[in-house]
Every structure is written in structure tokens, then in C-alpha cells.
Design a protein around this motif. Structure first.
Motif, PDB file in Angstrom:
ATOM      1  N   ALA A 182       3.512 -13.450  -6.786  1.00 43.64           N
ATOM      2  CA  ALA A 182       4.474 -12.529  -6.162  1.00 43.64           C
ATOM      3  C   ALA A 182       4.916 -13.073  -4.818  1.00 43.64           C
ATOM      4  O   ALA A 182       4.104 -13.558  -4.025  1.00 43.64           O
ATOM      5  CB  ALA A 182       3.850 -11.151  -5.981  1.00 43.64           C
ATOM      6  N   GLY A 183       6.209 -12.984  -4.539  1.00 45.15           N
ATOM      7  CA  GLY A 183       6.737 -13.427  -3.262  1.00 45.15           C
ATOM      8  C   GLY A 183       6.443 -12.443  -2.145  1.00 45.15           C
ATOM      9  O   GLY A 183       6.227 -11.249  -2.384  1.00 45.15           O
ATOM     10  N   MET A 184       6.476 -12.934  -0.915  1.00 48.33           N
ATOM     11  CA  MET A 184       6.137 -12.111   0.250  1.00 48.33           C
ATOM     12  C   MET A 184       7.049 -10.892   0.400  1.00 48.33           C
ATOM     13  O   MET A 184       6.614  -9.837   0.857  1.00 48.33           O
ATOM     14  CB  MET A 184       6.206 -12.950   1.519  1.00 48.33           C
ATOM     15  N   GLY A 185       8.311 -11.038   0.053  1.00 45.74           N
ATOM     16  CA  GLY A 185       9.240  -9.930   0.245  1.00 45.74           C
ATOM     17  C   GLY A 185       8.877  -8.697  -0.548  1.00 45.74           C
ATOM     18  O   GLY A 185       9.169  -7.565  -0.127  1.00 45.74           O
ATOM     19  N   LEU A 186       8.235  -8.879  -1.689  1.00 51.14           N
ATOM     20  CA  LEU A 186       7.882  -7.748  -2.546  1.00 51.14           C
ATOM     21  C   LEU A 186       6.925  -6.789  -1.845  1.00 51.14           C
ATOM     22  O   LEU A 186       6.946  -5.584  -2.105  1.00 51.14           O
ATOM     23  CB  LEU A 186       7.255  -8.265  -3.847  1.00 51.14           C
ATOM     24  N   MET A 187       6.114  -7.303  -0.920  1.00 51.16           N
ATOM     25  CA  MET A 187       5.116  -6.463  -0.256  1.00 51.16           C
ATOM     26  C   MET A 187       5.752  -5.324   0.536  1.00 51.16           C
ATOM     27  O   MET A 187       5.171  -4.247   0.663  1.00 51.16           O
ATOM     28  CB  MET A 187       4.228  -7.322   0.639  1.00 51.16           C
ATOM     29  N   LEU A 188       6.941  -5.527   1.074  1.00 53.16           N
ATOM     30  CA  LEU A 188       7.611  -4.468   1.817  1.00 53.16           C
ATOM     31  C   LEU A 188       7.952  -3.295   0.900  1.00 53.16           C
ATOM     32  O   LEU A 188       7.785  -2.122   1.261  1.00 53.16           O
ATOM     33  CB  LEU A 188       8.879  -5.002   2.471  1.00 53.16           C
ATOM     34  N   TYR A 189       8.427  -3.606  -0.288  1.00 52.30           N
ATOM     35  CA  TYR A 189       8.788  -2.567  -1.256  1.00 52.30           C
ATOM     36  C   TYR A 189       7.541  -1.891  -1.833  1.00 52.30           C
ATOM     37  O   TYR A 189       7.543  -0.680  -2.093  1.00 52.30           O
ATOM     38  CB  TYR A 189       9.652  -3.170  -2.367  1.00 52.30           C
ATOM     39  N   GLN A 190       6.490  -2.651  -2.036  1.00 51.52           N
ATOM     40  CA  GLN A 190       5.239  -2.069  -2.520  1.00 51.52           C
ATOM     41  C   GLN A 190       4.663  -1.089  -1.505  1.00 51.52           C
ATOM     42  O   GLN A 190       4.167  -0.020  -1.873  1.00 51.52           O
ATOM     43  CB  GLN A 190       4.232  -3.183  -2.833  1.00 51.52           C
ATOM     44  N   ASN A 191       4.737  -1.444  -0.220  1.00 51.21           N
ATOM     45  CA  ASN A 191       4.279  -0.530   0.826  1.00 51.21           C
ATOM     46  C   ASN A 191       5.078   0.766   0.811  1.00 51.21           C
ATOM     47  O   ASN A 191       4.523   1.860   0.998  1.00 51.21           O
ATOM     48  CB  ASN A 191       4.398  -1.194   2.200  1.00 51.21           C
ATOM     49  N   ALA A 192       6.384   0.638   0.604  1.00 48.37           N
ATOM     50  CA  ALA A 192       7.237   1.825   0.568  1.00 48.37           C
ATOM     51  C   ALA A 192       6.853   2.740  -0.592  1.00 48.37           C
ATOM     52  O   ALA A 192       6.718   3.961  -0.418  1.00 48.37           O
ATOM     53  CB  ALA A 192       8.696   1.404   0.446  1.00 48.37           C
ATOM     54  N   VAL A 193       6.675   2.165  -1.758  1.00 44.89           N
ATOM     55  CA  VAL A 193       6.326   2.959  -2.937  1.00 44.89           C
ATOM     56  C   VAL A 193       4.963   3.620  -2.764  1.00 44.89           C
ATOM     57  O   VAL A 193       4.782   4.812  -3.089  1.00 44.89           O
ATOM     58  CB  VAL A 193       6.363   2.089  -4.208  1.00 44.89           C
ATOM     59  N   ARG A 194       3.994   2.884  -2.225  1.00 44.68           N
ATOM     60  CA  ARG A 194       2.660   3.473  -2.007  1.00 44.68           C
ATOM     61  C   ARG A 194       2.731   4.646  -1.031  1.00 44.68           C
ATOM     62  O   ARG A 194       2.059   5.668  -1.226  1.00 44.68           O
ATOM     63  CB  ARG A 194       1.692   2.406  -1.495  1.00 44.68           C
ATOM     64  N   PHE A 195       3.517   4.494   0.028  1.00 42.24           N
ATOM     65  CA  PHE A 195       3.657   5.575   1.009  1.00 42.24           C
ATOM     66  C   PHE A 195       4.237   6.829   0.346  1.00 42.24           C
ATOM     67  O   PHE A 195       3.739   7.936   0.560  1.00 42.24           O
ATOM     68  CB  PHE A 195       4.565   5.127   2.157  1.00 42.24           C
ATOM     69  N   ILE A 196       5.268   6.657  -0.434  1.00 40.50           N
ATOM     70  CA  ILE A 196       5.915   7.792  -1.093  1.00 40.50           C
ATOM     71  C   ILE A 196       4.963   8.459  -2.073  1.00 40.50           C
ATOM     72  O   ILE A 196       4.874   9.695  -2.134  1.00 40.50           O
ATOM     73  CB  ILE A 196       7.206   7.334  -1.794  1.00 40.50           C
ATOM     74  N   GLU A 197       4.242   7.662  -2.840  1.00 45.28           N
ATOM     75  CA  GLU A 197       3.278   8.222  -3.808  1.00 45.28           C
ATOM     76  C   GLU A 197       2.217   9.066  -3.090  1.00 45.28           C
ATOM     77  O   GLU A 197       1.798  10.109  -3.595  1.00 45.28           O
ATOM     78  CB  GLU A 197       2.610   7.090  -4.586  1.00 45.28           C
ATOM     79  N   LYS A 198       1.811   8.615  -1.916  1.00 48.41           N
ATOM     80  CA  LYS A 198       0.748   9.298  -1.184  1.00 48.41           C
ATOM     81  C   LYS A 198       1.265  10.509  -0.401  1.00 48.41           C
ATOM     82  O   LYS A 198       0.599  11.547  -0.353  1.00 48.41           O
ATOM     83  CB  LYS A 198       0.078   8.314  -0.226  1.00 48.41           C
ATOM     84  N   GLN A 199       2.451  10.397   0.174  1.00 47.65           N
ATOM     85  CA  GLN A 199       2.931  11.399   1.104  1.00 47.65           C
ATOM     86  C   GLN A 199       3.945  12.397   0.519  1.00 47.65           C
ATOM     87  O   GLN A 199       4.048  13.514   1.016  1.00 47.65           O
ATOM     88  CB  GLN A 199       3.573  10.719   2.319  1.00 47.65           C
ATOM     89  N   LEU A 200       4.675  11.991  -0.502  1.00 45.03           N
ATOM     90  CA  LEU A 200       5.796  12.812  -0.949  1.00 45.03           C
ATOM     91  C   LEU A 200       5.689  13.333  -2.373  1.00 45.03           C
ATOM     92  O   LEU A 200       6.399  14.275  -2.748  1.00 45.03           O
ATOM     93  CB  LEU A 200       7.107  12.023  -0.811  1.00 45.03           C
ATOM     94  N   LEU A 201       4.836  12.744  -3.203  1.00 47.79           N
ATOM     95  CA  LEU A 201       4.741  13.185  -4.610  1.00 47.79           C
ATOM     96  C   LEU A 201       3.567  14.145  -4.825  1.00 47.79           C
ATOM     97  O   LEU A 201       2.600  14.119  -4.093  1.00 47.79           O
ATOM     98  CB  LEU A 201       4.596  11.958  -5.525  1.00 47.79           C
TER      99      LEU A 201
END
Length: 272
Positions: free
Chosen positions: A253-272
Motif C-alpha cells: 500500500a502506498g503512503m497516501g492511502l493512510m490519510l484516507y484510512q485514518n479518515a474512515v477509521r475516525f468516522i467509524e468510531k465517532q459518527l456511525l
């Protein structure tokens, strides 16, 4: 019923990175829609149906009237059909609900010129801008980046450095006055900086490809949920995107993907 992170990527009027951004969101685990700006302005699509707004890069409005200025005015003032509000009202509701916004390249320029970044006083007042590179030419190169680990930025949590490409002619970050810059630094909102081979912030070209003040490559707001950057994380999602992938041992996996993964994890934890 399983809850899903929903991402929206805005297209139209010259953006050309929307498919790469959508793919990044997909790889990170989000359900994603590419939506033309006209669909928002006509009311056919509502931002409130999503958790993660992506403003992609490209040549928005041909970069006429300065980088993304015409696009910013459209979002600030164009009314949504059937409503007395402009789209920015919907956007403020989206942000007020604790959701995430990331703007890359032209998207960063949009956030800055709309006053959504850095928004130090909470108002939509523009206090900084992005202007022509010091080199006075389009820059297409890969850059070393260091991350402020004390930053509240949701997208860079757990990261220390990145290696990403830039592709822009107007990426030089400047501020209205030194007080704004000082506040950005003091509050750790200067999330990402161009770095030299020693891992230090630099003003030297080409490690700093545009001459940005204080080597700033990306900033966030005080909540850490609105993030803008000039480098393109969506352009490094797999090891084969790296310019030396045939010569170096790299993670899949390329480094850029980590930014999007962090975003998805945050939403799963905080908003769903």
C-alpha cells in the motif's frame, strides 16, 4: 444493518483527479460517489447524506482569476435550487455535524479562498492564500514531507513523514500577516511541511517546490477535521505508483492511502 462510511467526491468545472480520490476512499473502506457540482446546486444530491467530503485537484475553472477563486465564489454564493441558501450553508451544517473534509491541490485552494481554512476565529474570512510558485512554472515532482505529530489533524494521526507528488503551478502558501502564521504554528495547524533529505523543513528548491512560507504543504482547522494539502495522496495508493518501485522494497500500500484510512477509521468510531 451494517453501517457504512459514505464519501462524496466533487467533480466538474475542470477537476480531473476525482476518480483517483474516489478509488482511494474505496480502498480505505468507504462507499463513495463522484458527484458533479451541478447535482448539489440543483438539489438532487445533499451533502448531509455523506460523512466525508473530498474536494479533488485539477484545473478548476482553468485556474482563471487565480487558483480556485471562481470555484470558491460559486460555492459561497450560488443558491441551491428550491432553497434560499447557498451551498456553503449546507457545507457549514455538514462541518457542524462533526464530519470530515479534505481538499487536495485545487481543493486546498478552494478551502483557503472560501475561508474554511484556517478559520482561526470561526468566520469565513480569508486570511491566507495559495499563489504562483516561486519557480514561475508548473511543478511535477515528488517531495519529502514531515508531519507535526502534535497536530489535531484527524488524517495524519500516527504518521511522522510522507513521500508524495506535487502537481501544481500555484501552490505557494502565504498568509495575510505574521500573526496568522504564528497562530497556525502555535496551535499546531501547520500539519505538513516540505522537508530536505535530513528531514528538516526547508525553503530550498526543489525540496520545497513552490516557496511556501515556513515550508507549509498542508494545514488543518482547530478541530482537525478540515484538512487541505497541496501534495496528492491519491497519487500514491500502491507501491507501483512510487517512482522507484522497481528498485526499492516497498510496502504494497502506498503512503497516501493512510490519510484516507485514518479518515474512515475516525468516522467509524465517532459518527456511525
Amino acid at each position: 444493518m451494517e453501517k457504512t462510511v459514505r464519501a462524496i467526491v466533487i467533480s466538474g468545472n475542470g477537476t480531473n483527479c476525482e476518480r483517483e480520490v474516489a478509488y482511494a476512499c474505496h480502498l480505505a473502506g468507504a462507499a463513495v460517489d463522484i458527484v458533479h457540482i451541478a447535482e448539489l446546486l440543483t438539489g438532487r444530491v445533499n451533502l448531509n447524506d455523506y460523512h466525508f467530503l473530498n474536494l479533488a485537484g485539477g484545473f478548476l475553472d482553468g485556474d482563471d482569476l487565480g487558483s480556485a477563486k471562481a470555484g470558491a465564489n460559486r460555492l459561497l454564493h450560488a443558491p441551491v435550487a428550491g432553497s434560499s441558501d447557498s451551498l456553503v450553508t449546507q457545507l457549514q451544517q455538514f462541518i457542524g455535524a462533526g464530519k470530515l473534509v479534505m481538499g487536495v491541490c485545487n481543493g486546498f485552494q478552494l478551502l483557503v479562498k472560501m475561508g474554511l481554512l484556517p478559520a482561526l476565529d470561526g468566520d469565513l474570512d480569508q486570511t491566507c492564500t495559495l499563489t504562483h510558485n516561486d519557480s514561475d512554472r508548473f511543478e511535477d515532482r515528488w517531495c519529502q514531507l514531515i508531519i507535526d505529530t502534535a497536530s489535531p489533524c484527524v488524517f495524519t494521526q500516527g504518521l511522522n513523514n510522507l513521500y508524495l507528488p506535487v502537481r501544481h503551478g500555484e501552490g505557494k502558501f502565504i498568509v495575510a500577516d505574521e500573526e496568522v502564521l504564528q497562530q497556525l504554528e502555535d496551535r499546531h495547524l501547520t500539519v505538513m511541511k516540505y522537508a530536505n533529505d535530513q528531514g528538516q523543513p526547508t525553503q530550498d528548491y526543489p525540496a520545497n517546490p513552490n516557496g511556501s512560507v515556513a515550508a507549509i504543504a498542508g494545514i488543518c482547522d482547530q478541530s482537525g477535521r478540515i484538512f487541505g494539502l497541496m501534495p496528492h495522496p491519491e497519487a500514491y495508493l500502491h507501491r507501483t505508483h512510487h517512482p522507484r518501485w522497481t528498485r526499492e522494497e516497498l510496502p504494497e500500500a502506498g503512503m497516501g492511502l493512510m490519510l484516507y484510512q485514518n479518515a474512515v477509521r475516525f468516522i467509524e468510531k465517532q459518527l456511525l
